[in-house]
Design an enzyme around this catalytic site. Structure first.
Site, mmCIF file in Angstrom:
data_model
loop_
_atom_site.group_PDB
_atom_site.id
_atom_site.type_symbol
_atom_site.label_atom_id
_atom_site.label_comp_id
_atom_site.label_asym_id
_atom_site.label_seq_id
_atom_site.Cartn_x
_atom_site.Cartn_y
_atom_site.Cartn_z
ATOM 1 N N GLY A 102 35.764 -27.723 15.308
ATOM 2 C CA GLY A 102 35.690 -26.930 16.532
ATOM 3 C C GLY A 102 36.464 -27.491 17.706
ATOM 4 O O GLY A 102 36.037 -27.370 18.850
ATOM 5 N N SER A 103 37.635 -28.086 17.468
ATOM 6 C CA SER A 103 38.383 -28.675 18.584
ATOM 7 C C SER A 103 38.920 -27.600 19.536
ATOM 8 O O SER A 103 38.944 -27.804 20.752
ATOM 9 C CB SER A 103 39.515 -29.562 18.074
ATOM 10 N N ARG B 239 36.726 -17.941 7.126
ATOM 11 C CA ARG B 239 36.417 -16.723 6.378
ATOM 12 C C ARG B 239 37.346 -15.617 6.862
ATOM 13 O O ARG B 239 37.695 -15.576 8.049
ATOM 14 C CB ARG B 239 34.964 -16.277 6.600
ATOM 15 N N HIS C 43 46.921 -19.451 15.553
ATOM 16 C CA HIS C 43 47.601 -19.791 14.301
ATOM 17 C C HIS C 43 48.649 -20.865 14.581
ATOM 18 O O HIS C 43 49.384 -20.775 15.571
ATOM 19 C CB HIS C 43 48.266 -18.541 13.722
#
Length: 206
Positions: free
Chosen positions: A12-13, A96, A114
């Site tokens: 979770g950075s 997911r 991304h």
């Protein structure tokens, strides 16, 4: 004020960079809930430490049941005020593929980041693809999520130079540092209603 829900699977950075920017009052949005599909995600402890409500909706029993799983996630989001009218959903290392049902319900209210300059190198191993193809520049992209693979309208991008000595690891580290800057920037633009969609083009308002 909009309500923010963040979906994570691991460290979770990027989530942390967004939450810290909110805590410093740089983004006018309420961090309502952080949801993980894995109970051991390190990001849960970070979110909890930053005072944000956390929830685990384990996905191990939903391997081929994307819509069924997503309905549970949506229920949790809505319960915490992240609605289709007053919410933003950020994917931050959420491992997911979300269902068309989820995407249609929260149309133009789901963001993802991304590690490449889209539309180049969508999908997995983007940094490795850049190295293997001899790219001279790479970077990262924050985009709206649509039903394609990393194909939604582009909001913000940041460029890094690929040197002769770069490896997949070093390039990933350089890109990640940029991710931590542009993801909060994109959330801020959304929260301040500075984003306008014209077809597939995103216009940033002054």
């Amino acid at each position: 004020m909009q309500n923010l829900g963040i979906l994570i699977s691991g460290r979770g950075s990027n989530m942390e960079s967004i939450l810290k920017a909110i805590k410093k009052q740089k983004i006018p949005i309420k961090p309502s809930i952080v949801i993980s599909n894995k109970a051991n995600a390190k990001g849960l402890k970070i979110a909890d430490r930053l005072g944000v409500k956390i929830s685990v909706i384990d996905s191990k029993d939903y391997k081929n049941k994307r819509t069924e799983y997503d309905k549970k996630v949506i229920h949790e989001l809505e319960k915490n005020g992240v609605t289709v009218k007053n919410g933003l959903v950020c994917l931050a290392g959420f491992m997911r593929i979300i269902s068309p049902y989820f995407i249609k319900k929260y149309k133009n209210r789901i963001l993802n980041i991304h590690p490449a300059l889209l539309p180049a190198y969508p999908g997995l191993n983007a940094q490795k693809q850049a190295i293997q193809n001899g790219a001279k520049f790479s970077g990262c992209t924050v985009h709206f999520v649509d039903e394609g693979v990393d194909s939604g309208p582009i909001i913000v991008q940041s460029v890094v130079k690929v040197t002769n000595n770069d490896t997949e690891k070093t390039l990933s580290e350089k890109i990640l540092a940029k991710e931590h800057k542009i993801y909060p920037e994109a959330v801020n633009l959304f929260a301040r209603k500075k984003i306008r969609l014209s077809g597939r083009r995103v216009k940033i308002l002054d």
